[in-house]
Design an enzyme around this catalytic site. Structure first.
Site, mmCIF file in Angstrom:
data_model
loop_
_atom_site.group_PDB
_atom_site.id
_atom_site.type_symbol
_atom_site.label_atom_id
_atom_site.label_comp_id
_atom_site.label_asym_id
_atom_site.label_seq_id
_atom_site.Cartn_x
_atom_site.Cartn_y
_atom_site.Cartn_z
ATOM 1 N N GLU A 163 0.746 -1.120 0.012
ATOM 2 C CA GLU A 163 0.037 -0.125 -0.051
ATOM 3 C C GLU A 163 1.077 1.385 0.020
ATOM 4 O O GLU A 163 0.877 1.996 0.666
ATOM 5 C CB GLU A 163 -0.916 0.014 1.174
ATOM 6 N N GLU A 320 -6.775 -7.457 -0.736
ATOM 7 C CA GLU A 320 -7.122 -7.252 0.575
ATOM 8 C C GLU A 320 -8.486 -7.052 0.751
ATOM 9 O O GLU A 320 -8.997 -6.255 0.049
ATOM 10 C CB GLU A 320 -6.216 -6.501 1.388
HETATM 11 C C1 GAL Z 1 -4.140 -2.436 4.806
HETATM 12 C C2 GAL Z 1 -2.839 -3.007 4.999
HETATM 13 C C3 GAL Z 1 -2.624 -4.275 5.847
HETATM 14 C C4 GAL Z 1 -3.668 -4.009 6.968
HETATM 15 C C5 GAL Z 1 -5.012 -3.727 6.593
HETATM 16 C C6 GAL Z 1 -6.049 -3.790 7.870
HETATM 17 O O1 GAL Z 1 -4.136 -1.008 4.851
HETATM 18 O O2 GAL Z 1 -2.286 -3.361 3.777
HETATM 19 O O3 GAL Z 1 -1.499 -4.563 6.245
HETATM 20 O O4 GAL Z 1 -3.123 -2.974 7.888
HETATM 21 O O5 GAL Z 1 -5.216 -2.623 5.809
HETATM 22 O O6 GAL Z 1 -7.295 -3.195 7.295
#
Ligand code: GAL
Length: 679
Positions: A163, A320
């Site tokens: 990110e 994610e």
């Molecule tokens: C994203 C990140 C992850 C984790 C996740 C939590 O921003 O890539 O590592 O922190 O959010 O929602």
């Protein structure tokens, strides 16, 4: 940006990423666990059909010692373990967060906020995107990882950093200022040109030397908006350069595809992903439902359509999302039963060929210990685990959907630089925000059953029946011309207020707004007249509107609705310039009607444009179609609390049953119908 080039680059990727059906995956942080747990984890992954696992996302402090040496023992073992169990690896370069020894030794890599104060280590991403010291250290790590695993058979994909720009998108340190000046020199060549572009005769800001220019740190008054805009562009470019630098290091050691996880979402606006997209081999996005918003699922749908736009319509990866709550909103809501499946398939419906989660096993320590995961703190004796298993089963049955595409006949123009310009300081009303305008039109189109492609200004518009331009405040001349040409070639157009006002330097085009499309629309806006929050105004059609009115003059168009009262009383609120000689109709909407009123406008526009609509779409019920050469897949996603009845014919891949004519989709459920006929 030359979009033909984008496609060429993407297709020339040395090895494409090919998912295994619809991939089911997750971030996995084994460094937080004892090796005994690794074995249990991998057995469970196999049990539910996990096919892709992202590792080494935050591995730096485990891999490298202060003397610069690397220890890959644990990473070797994890990779072997996953490989032995048939699970493919999405390997992080591990450069996202520098270890404490590095920031202690080189505090100059720490980012500086706009008030000149440092941001310290102890969280994550404490690095300045323009720091040469950080860049060198990160590339050394990326190189070591790529060298070691570049040809390892377990690896399917490279995951650069994590990110990029989530926390450190804007740095105002002296190193950044020097890099900003270099970027400005390359853009403008001379100080005179920069002064012209930034309008520095305003407020005595004329520069005489590059050395006088800094990052737009906090000022007493508001700042020069053109400088702020260029700083946003520069900052996005700096992080993109970082991505490119790591990618190129990887490519020296590996033929495998390289990506990084984008954040196409409401609360991250600092990265211009239209500029980033050509640099990765496959588009990947992280998306979390945002319960601070009025319509979290509307935002999900828009973000997924935009991600597909970044992928040029090709399948993309959901890198994610969450099985349940996150930990970073003020109120972190659990997902309702069935919601994880429904939300996952909303992404798949809109083009994702992977459904991955953050993260595999819920952490016991650290800032994210109350973030949901596939394996919760409770473990596998839980409702959540049953849903995770069900998701794995359903994704397994959806394998044949992979590779198919969504094809919209409506193009919605979206731009990060227009977002920056729209939401700048000193706008006519601080209650008017770019994304609200975008979401309002996207919602109405979605609920009308239209399939919307989100595209960059300037992208080719051939084949679209309708072009929608919500609040595109900043538009470049060349990009405006693409819209003109498309309308002349027969596409219909809907432009909403505050569009086309400024050029790429944030300079107003005079002579009546929106000068760039005045003739196309047959109108002239003489004055903005925004409303106070909570105030409404009536239109002669009976619709109620809010937020914005303006004094529009109809020059060469039909007036379809007018303001009835309020500061623009009697002025046109909705106009249409009828197409002639083969060109399409051009509509202009000068206010924000209530949902019902906007639905009526969109309905008229869609009808006029002859846009195909998918039956059954309704508020909270999304209907989307993916198609391959010989098959169509109709997704029906019911986010509401009541059953939905929609026309459908074919075989439901979720329940394994045949459907002939009418389908009842229970409240909160999702169905994926393999259609009998292609169309
Ligand atoms: C994203 C990140 C992850 C984790 C996740 C939590 O921003 O890539 O590592 O922190 O959010 O929602």
């Amino acid at each position: 940006m030359d979009l033909a080039l984008v496609d060429a680059q993407r297709t020339s990727a040395r090895t494409p990423y090919v998912p295994r059906g619809i991939d089911f995956g997750c971030d996995y942080n084994p460094e937080q666990w004892d090796p005994a747990v690794w074995r249990e984890d991998v057995a469970l992954m196999r049990q539910i059909g996990v096919s892709l696992v992202a590792i080494n996302i935050f591995g730096w402090s485990d891999l490298q010692a202060p003397d610069g040496s690397f220890d890959f023992t644990n990473l070797d073992e994890i990779i072997e373990l996953l490989h032995a169990n048939g699970i493919r690896v999405n390997l992080g370069t591990g450069t996202s967060s520098p270890p404490p020894w590095l920031t202690t030794r080189h505090p100059e890599i720490l980012p500086v906020a706009d008030d000149g104060t440092y941001r310290y280590p102890g969280g994550r991403q404490a690095w300045c995107p323009s720091s040469p010291i950080f860049r060198r250290a990160a590339l050394a790590l990326a190189e070591a990882v790529a060298e070691r695993y570049g040809r390892h058979p377990a690896i399917a994909l490279w995951h650069v950093s994590n990110e990029l720009g989530c926390h450190n998108a804007h740095c105002y340190c002296d190193e950044s200022a020097a890099a900003f000046r270099r970027w400005l020199r390359a853009r403008y060549g001379t100080i005179a040109e920069l002064n012209r572009a930034w309008g520095t005769s305003f407020w005595s800001q004329r520069y005489t030397d590059w050395a006088e220019i800094g990052t737009p740190r906090r000022t007493l008054s508001t700042r020069n908006p053109s400088q702020v805009l260029d700083f946003s562009r520069f900052s996005s470019d700096e992080l993109r350069d970082h991505l490119i630098a790591e990618r190129d290091v990887i490519r020296r050691h590996s033929d495998l595809p390289v990506t990084t996880n984008f954040m196409v979402t409401a609360h991250i606006r600092e990265l211009d992903y239209w500029q980033w997209a050509p640099e990765v081999d496959i588009i990947a996005n992280d998306h979390y439902l945002d319960h601070r918003l009025a319509d979290p699922h509307g935002e999900l749908a828009f973000a997924a359509d935009l991600t597909r736009g970044l992928a040029g319509g090709a399948p993309w990866m959901l890198m994610e999302h969450a099985t349940g709550s996150v930990n970073w909103q003020p109120h972190n809501l659990a997902k309702l039963p069935g919601q994880m499946l429904r939300d996952s398939l909303e992404h798949v419906a809109r083009g994702a060929d992977s459904v991955c989660f953050f993260q595999w096993r819920a952490s016991l320590q650290g800032s994210e210990k109350f973030h949901s995961a596939l394996v919760s703190h409770t473990g596998t004796r839980s409702r959540l685990w049953a849903e995770v298993q069900e998701l794995g089963d359903v994704l397994g049955r959806l394998g044949e959907v992979a590779g198919s595409r969504v094809a919209g006949d409506v193009a919605l123009l979206f731009s990060w630089e227009a977002w920056w310009a729209f939401d700048a300081e000193n706008r006519p009303s601080s209650s008017v925000a770019y994304l609200d305008q975008v979401w309002a039109t996207h919602r109405a189109l979605r609920e009308a059953g239209a399939t919307v492609d989100v595209v960059a200004p300037g992208a080719p518009l051939d084949g679209y029946r309708l072009i929608v331009v919500p609040g595109l405040h900043l538009v470049r001349d060349a990009h405006a011309a693409v819209v003109d040409d498309a309308v002349r070639a027969g596409a219909h157009l809907l432009v909403t207020f505050y569009s086309g006002i400024v050029d790429e330097n944030d300079r107003v085009r005079p002579g009546g707004y929106p000068a760039v499309w005045r003739d196309l629309l047959g109108i002239r806006v003489e004055e903005f007249a925004p409303l106070l929050p909570g105030d409404a105004v009536s239109l002669t059609s009976g619709t109620s509107a809010s937020l914005w009115t303006e004094r529009v003059v109809a020059v060469d168009c039909d007036v379809r609705d007018r303001f009835d009262g309020g500061p623009a009383d009697g002025a046109p609120a909705l106009t249409r310039r009828s197409g002639s000689g083969g060109s399409g109709d051009a509509w202009y909407l000068a206010t924000l009607p209530d949902a019902h009123g906007l639905d009526r406008v969109v309905d008229d526009v869609l009808r006029g444009a002859g846009v195909e609509r998918l039956a059954g779409a309704a508020p909270g019920v999304d209907v989307i179609r993916r198609a391959s050469e010989d098959r169509g897949y109709r997704f029906i996603i019911n986010h509401t609390a009541s059953d939905a009845v929609v026309p459908a014919r074919g075989h439901d891949l979720v329940t394994g049953t045949d459907v002939s004519g009418e389908l009842r989709v229970p409240a909160g459920a999702v169905r994926v119908i393999r259609e009998d006929a292609v169309r």
